[in-house]
Structures are given as structure tokens and as C-alpha cells.
Design a protein around this motif. Structure first.
Motif, mmCIF file in Angstrom:
data_model
loop_
_atom_site.group_PDB
_atom_site.id
_atom_site.type_symbol
_atom_site.label_atom_id
_atom_site.label_comp_id
_atom_site.label_asym_id
_atom_site.label_seq_id
_atom_site.Cartn_x
_atom_site.Cartn_y
_atom_site.Cartn_z
ATOM 1 N N THR A 1 0.834 -1.197 0.000
ATOM 2 C CA THR A 1 0.000 0.000 0.000
ATOM 3 C C THR A 1 0.869 1.248 0.000
ATOM 4 O O THR A 1 1.809 1.348 0.794
ATOM 5 C CB THR A 1 -0.923 0.031 1.232
ATOM 6 O OG1 THR A 1 -1.766 -1.123 1.211
ATOM 7 C CG2 THR A 1 -1.786 1.278 1.228
ATOM 8 N N SER B 1 -10.587 16.152 -6.935
ATOM 9 C CA SER B 1 -10.318 15.091 -7.903
ATOM 10 C C SER B 1 -8.839 15.070 -8.286
ATOM 11 O O SER B 1 -8.196 16.118 -8.360
ATOM 12 C CB SER B 1 -11.177 15.281 -9.154
ATOM 13 O OG SER B 1 -10.882 16.518 -9.775
ATOM 14 N N ASP C 1 -4.037 -7.645 -8.293
ATOM 15 C CA ASP C 1 -5.116 -6.658 -8.344
ATOM 16 C C ASP C 1 -4.598 -5.299 -7.880
ATOM 17 O O ASP C 1 -3.642 -5.220 -7.111
ATOM 18 C CB ASP C 1 -6.291 -7.080 -7.453
ATOM 19 C CG ASP C 1 -6.894 -8.411 -7.889
ATOM 20 O OD1 ASP C 1 -6.746 -8.763 -9.075
ATOM 21 O OD2 ASP C 1 -7.505 -9.088 -7.049
ATOM 22 N N TYR D 1 -6.033 -1.579 -6.230
ATOM 23 C CA TYR D 1 -7.111 -0.803 -5.625
ATOM 24 C C TYR D 1 -6.653 0.648 -5.466
ATOM 25 O O TYR D 1 -5.531 0.906 -5.027
ATOM 26 C CB TYR D 1 -7.466 -1.352 -4.244
ATOM 27 C CG TYR D 1 -8.060 -2.745 -4.244
ATOM 28 C CD1 TYR D 1 -9.436 -2.929 -4.145
ATOM 29 C CD2 TYR D 1 -7.248 -3.871 -4.330
ATOM 30 C CE1 TYR D 1 -9.987 -4.195 -4.132
ATOM 31 C CE2 TYR D 1 -7.787 -5.139 -4.325
ATOM 32 C CZ TYR D 1 -9.157 -5.305 -4.226
ATOM 33 O OH TYR D 1 -9.695 -6.563 -4.215
ATOM 34 N N GLN E 1 -8.140 4.055 -3.523
ATOM 35 C CA GLN E 1 -9.160 4.425 -2.539
ATOM 36 C C GLN E 1 -10.063 3.227 -2.232
ATOM 37 O O GLN E 1 -11.273 3.338 -2.067
ATOM 38 C CB GLN E 1 -10.000 5.614 -3.024
ATOM 39 C CG GLN E 1 -9.226 6.898 -3.269
ATOM 40 C CD GLN E 1 -8.655 7.519 -2.013
ATOM 41 O OE1 GLN E 1 -7.881 6.887 -1.327
ATOM 42 N NE2 GLN E 1 -9.033 8.760 -1.742
ATOM 43 N N GLU E 2 -9.413 2.035 -2.181
ATOM 44 C CA GLU E 2 -10.074 0.755 -1.900
ATOM 45 C C GLU E 2 -11.127 0.385 -2.947
ATOM 46 O O GLU E 2 -11.971 -0.484 -2.701
ATOM 47 C CB GLU E 2 -10.687 0.749 -0.503
ATOM 48 C CG GLU E 2 -9.638 0.754 0.601
ATOM 49 C CD GLU E 2 -8.616 -0.388 0.456
ATOM 50 O OE1 GLU E 2 -9.021 -1.510 0.120
ATOM 51 O OE2 GLU E 2 -7.426 -0.151 0.684
ATOM 52 N N LYS E 3 -11.087 0.996 -4.097
ATOM 53 C CA LYS E 3 -11.929 0.604 -5.219
ATOM 54 C C LYS E 3 -11.095 -0.235 -6.178
ATOM 55 O O LYS E 3 -9.999 0.169 -6.576
ATOM 56 C CB LYS E 3 -12.469 1.833 -5.947
ATOM 57 C CG LYS E 3 -13.289 1.488 -7.189
ATOM 58 C CD LYS E 3 -13.674 2.745 -7.953
ATOM 59 C CE LYS E 3 -14.410 2.390 -9.246
ATOM 60 N NZ LYS E 3 -14.724 3.597 -10.055
ATOM 61 N N LEU E 4 -11.594 -1.411 -6.539
ATOM 62 C CA LEU E 4 -10.869 -2.300 -7.446
ATOM 63 C C LEU E 4 -10.829 -1.684 -8.836
ATOM 64 O O LEU E 4 -11.854 -1.549 -9.502
ATOM 65 C CB LEU E 4 -11.549 -3.670 -7.491
ATOM 66 C CG LEU E 4 -10.898 -4.715 -8.402
ATOM 67 C CD1 LEU E 4 -9.470 -5.006 -7.964
ATOM 68 C CD2 LEU E 4 -11.720 -6.006 -8.417
ATOM 69 N N GLU E 5 -9.628 -1.297 -9.274
ATOM 70 C CA GLU E 5 -9.445 -0.675 -10.581
ATOM 71 C C GLU E 5 -8.868 -1.633 -11.610
ATOM 72 O O GLU E 5 -9.174 -1.537 -12.799
ATOM 73 C CB GLU E 5 -8.529 0.549 -10.457
ATOM 74 C CG GLU E 5 -9.082 1.673 -9.591
ATOM 75 C CD GLU E 5 -10.197 2.451 -10.276
ATOM 76 O OE1 GLU E 5 -10.570 2.089 -11.405
ATOM 77 O OE2 GLU E 5 -10.695 3.422 -9.685
ATOM 78 N N LYS F 1 -8.201 -5.841 -12.104
ATOM 79 C CA LYS F 1 -8.354 -7.193 -11.582
ATOM 80 C C LYS F 1 -7.578 -8.163 -12.457
ATOM 81 O O LYS F 1 -7.643 -8.091 -13.693
ATOM 82 C CB LYS F 1 -9.826 -7.601 -11.526
ATOM 83 C CG LYS F 1 -10.053 -9.002 -10.944
ATOM 84 C CD LYS F 1 -11.521 -9.303 -10.777
ATOM 85 C CE LYS F 1 -11.735 -10.729 -10.265
ATOM 86 N NZ LYS F 1 -11.050 -10.984 -8.989
ATOM 87 N N THR G 1 -9.639 9.707 -9.569
ATOM 88 C CA THR G 1 -10.121 9.364 -8.239
ATOM 89 C C THR G 1 -10.432 10.638 -7.480
ATOM 90 O O THR G 1 -10.078 11.742 -7.910
ATOM 91 C CB THR G 1 -9.091 8.513 -7.478
ATOM 92 O OG1 THR G 1 -9.699 7.973 -6.306
ATOM 93 C CG2 THR G 1 -7.870 9.330 -7.095
#
Length: 683
Positions: free
Chosen positions: A448, A458, A485, A487, A489-493, A495, A516
Motif C-alpha cells: 500500500t 479530484s 489486483d 485498488y 481508494q479501496e476501489k478495485l481498478e 483485476k 479518483t
């Protein structure tokens, strides 16, 4: 007295002659070459070489002679081992059938053999061991092997495909079977439960599916069981609790149905336990903390309760669970030989350690809104450290300026140093900005990058990748599959991202750009290995995410773009100043009655502004007003408030500025929340 002495001397002399004779006899016998194997075994070796693509065997030499070209002795342990170990050996057993020699083992590893697994192997009736790992072999395991009495089979890191054959269950003499880092698919045949002598079974990093068969509980002599990164489904089979002889158990990445913690209480000899990403919920049984575990990895589950820990466990990984309760006090006394990772949990913030320890990772491990946990104290002691981060199995590190990094996981089966977490390119790079890709950061599990002190708004995030380890050639070094994978902002971008596939080659850059939003003044970018791809090709410790550089830029642009040069800024500023001067001159003349005007009307505005009123006692105030307006309108800087406009009303000379609550230029320059533009090469 003299006679007795003479007698003793003669006996000693005779004994000395006997020793000399025996030593010379042994030397003569040791120089005698062992007999070659039978002719049918020599013919079988010819066929095996053809099927494997082995072209350099010298059949004019005796394969049972360890001084011949058939045998390459391994390097001594005290000699530095090469990155790629090539081994070619054929050994014989000459203690059978009155001194007759028979082919006993074949070891051909790291040779890039591009053939298939040889059916002719079954023509060597005394063969016990076949080792063919790290080659370029294709096809599947021949049915003919089921008739043999093999004991040791290693086929790791090849291109073998198809289902795991059920007829392997007929080789009941097997004690070791390794099929990892291949392309096997389908389910595990229950017939493997017939391998009652099996002690080591390794099926990592394939494309296997389905549940683990209950028949594996029959392998009661099993000491090492590994089933990671292959795509198996849950729940965790309770029948495996019968394997009480296990010393090492590694199962990970079970998808689908979850389970409670398995009963491992009778595994008294267990020293390494991995149950990572197995969808296990509930509390960790207290007996786990009493077991003689050197390594414990229960990361990415749904485990609850208090963390007790074991003072004797060197590596403890409990990343991303639901653990609560206190941090045991003995953790603060551990040295750098220990690694403890409790990141992403819900421990009470009031119980966090008061000192910063590199071996302890508590990133985002505390409840109560303190996302940094221990790091909030660490940052007070060494904020914005610019020391080099060499990586590590479980650590938090303040990288530079507003960047921080958190690493989780451990590279297994290799002698790991901090340098193993930094990839170095192995060829000449020809892409633009190649200096960004000569080195890259590696992680075995989760990595991380955390950016603090941002202004909300933004942003554009660019991730720079290049596969600088796995190769493109027709070699086992090209067989690695790096899949992970991403992420933001903890959003899977991203995979199942594969750098080499995305770039269509090794050593070529791939740049991925994302939009983001920052809402809490922080930005999180996380790279996660989700148990796919290979784990030991081209060498052990080559898997998981790899990232070369990250750039982050605010989308909130100033009034004039930063990319304009100084001359252009001056031109634009001069034009704006001239226009304002004309307007203001007319306004001042109007105010003094030259145009018979009156007071200006004023419209209400919903924006909070700051008003500066200049003196109007003399015409010098008029000049000051015009000079300040001209100067400010020509300046553009992110740390200066913006000039929105001006107002001439009656005898009032007013300048309208951007309003900054309780703020000042000194505060803006001190590094408080702001718009952000940064580029960082991560190594």
C-alpha cells in the motif's frame, strides 16, 4: 626385558604393514569403474533423451560412473549458488543382484528441455527418482508411469497441462510429488488418497478447481501439504484434521463457501501454518498460540477476537481480519528477526504501542477513526523520512514528503533479504524514461502507498509498470505468471492484471491512468496478490505485485496553467493589468464626478470573500489602488490568494480577494492541506 620389547616392536611393525596393504587395496578397488547398466536400460536412456530433447548425453561413457559427463556434482553449501542452478545427473544403484548396476535416479533441472515427459521411463524398472523441474516440457504425465515404483517425482515449473491423472494413485510407493507452477486444470482426483506412503504433496500455482477431496485424509504419513494459488473452492475440509503428522500445512485462496477455524489441535509437530484467504471466520483457537509455530499466516480471513500471539513465532501475519483487543506487551521487546503484521484490523487505538518498531506493522489496524494507528506516533518522530526503503516482509515506512508505504507478506522457500523486495532489470531497457523501470518494488502479498496532507478534490493517478524479471524467450524463465489486483481508494481498478500480457512483451512499459476523488485528505493505492499466477518461476520469490513508479496530480488547476513559461505569464499578466487599469481609471473618474455618476449597484453573492479597503485621503491612494491591482493581477502562484476583482463605490476603493479562514501565507507554505502534484519512482 629386551626380548619383550623386541616382541612388541615386531607386532607393531606387522600391524603397520597390514594397514598399508589394506589402504592400497582400497585405493585399487576405488579406481575400478563400476559396471554399466544392462543394455536394455542403455537403450531406454536413448529413448528418454529423444523424448526430453536432451542432446548432449555421451552414450560412449558409462552412466554409472560418477566421473563421467553423465554426472554434474552439486556445488558445496559454502559456495555461492548461481541464480539459475543447472543440474544434470544420472546415478546407479550397484548393490542389487550381486553387484549389477541399475539406473536409480535421473535429475535434469534448469536445462530448458523442450520435449515431453518420456513414456520410456517405464523401461527403467529400478528407477526411484525423477527430477525435471525448471524446464520447458509440455504435455501431461504418461500413463506408463503408473506401472513403476517411483518414490520421488518433481515436475515443477514446466508447461505441463491437462488434468492431474487419476492413475497416479497407482504409484503407491510415492513419498514425494511436486506438480507446482504448471498448467494443470480440473479437480484433484480422489484416487490420490491411495498414496498412503506420501509425505510431501505440492500442487501450488496451477488452474485446479473444485473442493479438496476428503480422500486426502487417508495420507496419514503426510508431513508437508501445499495447495496455494490454484483456484480451489471452500469450505476448508474438516477431514484434513486427521493428518496429525503434518509439519507444514499451506492452503490458501479458497473461494466460495466459508468455514470456521479447522481443528488442528492434534498436529503437535506443526511448525509452519498458512491458511490465507480461506474465508475462515470466528475466533482463533487458543491452542494456536501454544503450538511450536515458526511461521503463522492467517491473513485475509474474517477472524475475530483478541490477538494473543506466541513469543516464539518468528513470522506472524494476520493482515486484514477483524481482530480486536490489546496489543500484548512482549511485542515491543522483539528485535528485527521477528515480523508481526496486524495491519487492517480493529484494535483499540488506546492500546497502541508508544514506540515505533520496524518489525511491527499496524497500518490501519486501529478502530476509532485512527487509520494510521501506530504510524501517527511514528510520524511525529520522523515525518517525511527520505531514507531508502529496501522493503521487507511486514513493515510500515514513511517514504518521502507525504508518502508512506505498508508491506505485507513473506517470500517462502528462499533465503530472503530486504533486497529480494526490490526487482532489478536483467537486460537493457529501450523504452522512454527507462530510468524509471530499471528497478521496481515487489511484494509477496499486499503493498500500500498512502499519501496524506492532500486537499480534497479530484486527482489523476498514473501507475507505471514494466515486467523486468520474467523473460520472453523459449525458456522456463519465461513461464512465470505475475497476476495481481490494484485498488485506488479501496476501489478495485485492475483485476487479474498481468504486466507482461498488457505490454505484450517483457521490458516494455505499461502506464495506466485513473481518476479518483480525495475526501479525507488522504489517498490510498494498494497492490494485492490474490493467489493467482506462479510462485517459483523463474525462481522462488518471483510473484505478487510489481510497481515501478506512481504519479499523482491534482485536477484542480490554477487560473493559468503551470506549464506556461514565464514569458507567457508576463504577457498575460500585462494584458489583464492594462484592461483592469483602463476600467479602474474610468471608475475613479466616474466616482469623482467627471461623468456625473452615482453609487454603483451591488449584487448579492453566495461566496465568502475577503475585502481590502485602501485609503482615499489623497490621490496617492488612487495610485496605490491602481498599482496593487496591476501587480497582483500579473502574479500567479498556488500559495497566493486569488484576486477576484475590484470595486469602486463612492469614496471606497475595494479589492476583492479569495477568503482563507484563519490562514496566512506562512501556514500555506508550512505544508498543510493543499492541491498536490507529485511523481515518485518507488525505489
Amino acid at each position: 626385558m629386551g626380548r619383550s620389547t623386541c616382541f612388541q616392536t615386531s607386532h607393531i611393525f606387522g600391524f603397520f604393514l597390514l594397514l598399508v596393504f589394506m589402504e592400497s587395496k582400497n585405493k585399487v578397488e576405488s579406481q575400478v569403474e563400476p559396471p554399466p547398466p544392462p543394455h536394455d536400460e542403455i537403450r531406454a536412456l536413448h529413448e528418454i533423451a529423444a523424448e526430453l530433447g536432451k542432446k548432449d548425453w555421451n552414450f560412449s561413457e558409462n552412466p554409472c560412473n560418477n566421473k563421467s559427463s553423465w554426472y554434474t556434482p552439486p556445488l558445496p553449501p559454502n559456495v555461492p549458488q548461481p541464480t539459475v542452478v543447472k543440474n544434470s545427473s544420472v546415478t546407479c544403484n550397484c548393490s542389487l543382484n550381486g553387484g549389477q548396476c541399475h539406473i536409480y535416479t535421473i535429475r535434469l533441472s534448469g536445462l530448458d528441455l523442450s520435449g515431453v515427459l518420456p513414456r520410456s521411463l517405464s523401461k527403467l524398472p529400478y528407477l526411484k527418482e525423477i527430477v525435471l523441474f525448471r524446464n520447458f516440457l509440455s504435455g501431461t504425465i504418461p500413463r506408463e508411469w503408473a506401472t513403476m515404483k517411483l518414490e520421488f517425482v518433481s515436475l515443477s515449473s514446466n508447461r505441463l497441462s491437462g488434468p492431474v491423472p487419476s492413475y497416479l494413485g497407482n504409484i503407491t510407493t510415492l513419498t514425494f510429488l511436486s506438480l507446482d507452477d504448471n498448467l494443470f486444470s480440473g479437480t484433484i482426483p480422489p484416487e490420490l488418497g491411495k498414496l498412503v506412503n506420501m509425505e510431501t504433496l505440492i500442487l501450488n500455482a496451477n488452474y485446479l478447481t473444485g473442493e479438496l477431496p476428503p480422500a486426502l485424509a487417508n495420507l496419514v504419513r503426510m508431513k508437508q501439504l501445499e495447495m496455494q494459488a490454484s483456484g480451489f473452492e471452500g469450505p476448508f475440509p474438516s477431514t484434513l484434521s486427521a493428518l496429525n503428522s503434518l509439519v507444514e500445512l499451506r492452503i490458501s485462496d479458497l473461494h466460495g463457501e466459508g468455514s470456521r477455524f479447522p481443528n488442528l489441535q492434534n498436529m503437535k509437530n506443526l511448525s509452519r501454518l498458512v491458511l490465507r484467504s480461506c474465508n475462515i471466520s470466528g475466533p482463533i483457537p487458543p491452542y494456536i498460540w501454544e503450538m511450536p509455530l515458526g511461521t503463522l499466516d492467517l491473513s485475509f480471513n474474517k477472524l475475530e477476537g483478541n490477538f494473543s500471539g506466541n513469543e516464539k513465532t518468528l513470522f506472524t501475519f494476520l493482515t486484514s481480519n477483524l481482530l480486536t483487543g490489546p496489543i500484548t506487551e512482549w511485542i515491543n521487546t522483539r528485535d528485527s528477526h521477528y515480523q508481526i503484521d496486524l495491519s487492517y484490523n480493529n484494535i483499540s487505538a488506546s492500546l497502541e504501542p508508544t514506540s515505533c518498531t520496524e518489525h511491527l506493522n499496524l497500518f490501519k489496524s486501529f478502530s476509532g477513526g485512527n487509520n494510521l494507528g501506530q504510524q501517527s506516533n511514528c510520524l511525529k518522530n520522523f515525518p517525511c523520512s527520505k531514507d531508502e526503503d529496501l522493503g521487507g516482509p511486514a513493515k510500515y515506512f514513511p517514504l518521502r514528503e507525504t508518502w508512506e508505504t505498508s508491506s505485507s507478506g513473506y517470500f517462502w522457500d528462499t533465503s530472503v533479504t530486504s533486497k529480494d523486495y526490490i526487482a532489478q532489470n536483467v537486460s537493457i531497457l529501450k523504452m522512454n524514461n527507462s530510468e524509471l523501470y530499471t528497478r521496481a518494488r515487489l511484494s509477496p502479498l499486499s503493498l500500500t502507498y498512502y499519501i496524506r496532507c492532500l486537499a480534497n478534490g479530484s486527482y489523476t493517478v498514473k501507475l507505471h509498470f514494466a515486467e523486468i524479471v520474467i523473460r520472453d524467450n523459449s525458456s522456463f524463465q519465461s513461464l512465470g505468471r505475475r497476476v495481481f489486483d490494484v485498488y485506488i481508494q479501496e476501489k478495485l481498478e485492475l483485476k487479474d492484471f498481468n504486466i507482461k500480457n498488457a505490454a505484450k512483451a517483457a521490458d516494455k512499459e505499461v502506464i495506466r491512468s485513473f481518476k479518483t476523488v480525495v475526501r479525507d485528505k488522504t489517498l490510498s493505492i494498494r497492490f494485492h496478490w490474490a493467489g493467482k499466477g506462479t510462485t517459483a518461476t523463474p525462481k522462488r520469490g518471483i510473484y505478487g505485485p510489481l510497481i515501478s513508479a506512481i504519479s499523482v496530480e491534482s485536477d484542480s488547476k490554477p487560473q493559468f496553467s503551470k506549464v506556461w513559461n514565464t514569458k507567457m505569464k508576463m504577457v498575460v499578466g500585462a494584458v489583464v493589468s492594462a484592461m483592469c487599469l483602463i476600467v479602474l481609471t474610468l471608475g475613479i473618474l466616474w466616482r469623482r464626478g467627471y461623468f456625473g455618476g452615482g453609487k454603483m449597484s451591488r449584487e448579492q453573492d453566495g461566496t465568502i470573500i475577503a475585502i481590502k479597503q485602501l485609503s482615499t485621503i489623497s490621490r496617492q491612494g488612487d495610485r496605490e489602488f491602481l498599482n496593487e491591482l496591476g501587480m497582483i493581477s500579473g502574479l500567479q502562484h498556488p500559495n497566493l490568494v486569488r484576486l477576484y476583482g475590484c470595486c469602486v463605490e463612492g469614496t471606497n476603493l475595494l479589492l476583492v480577494y479569495e477568503y482563507m479562514e484563519n490562514n496566512s501565507l506562512a501556514r500555506a507554505l508550512s505544508g498543510k492541506p493543499r492541491t498536490f502534484s507529485s511523481f515518485v519512482a518507488l525505489t
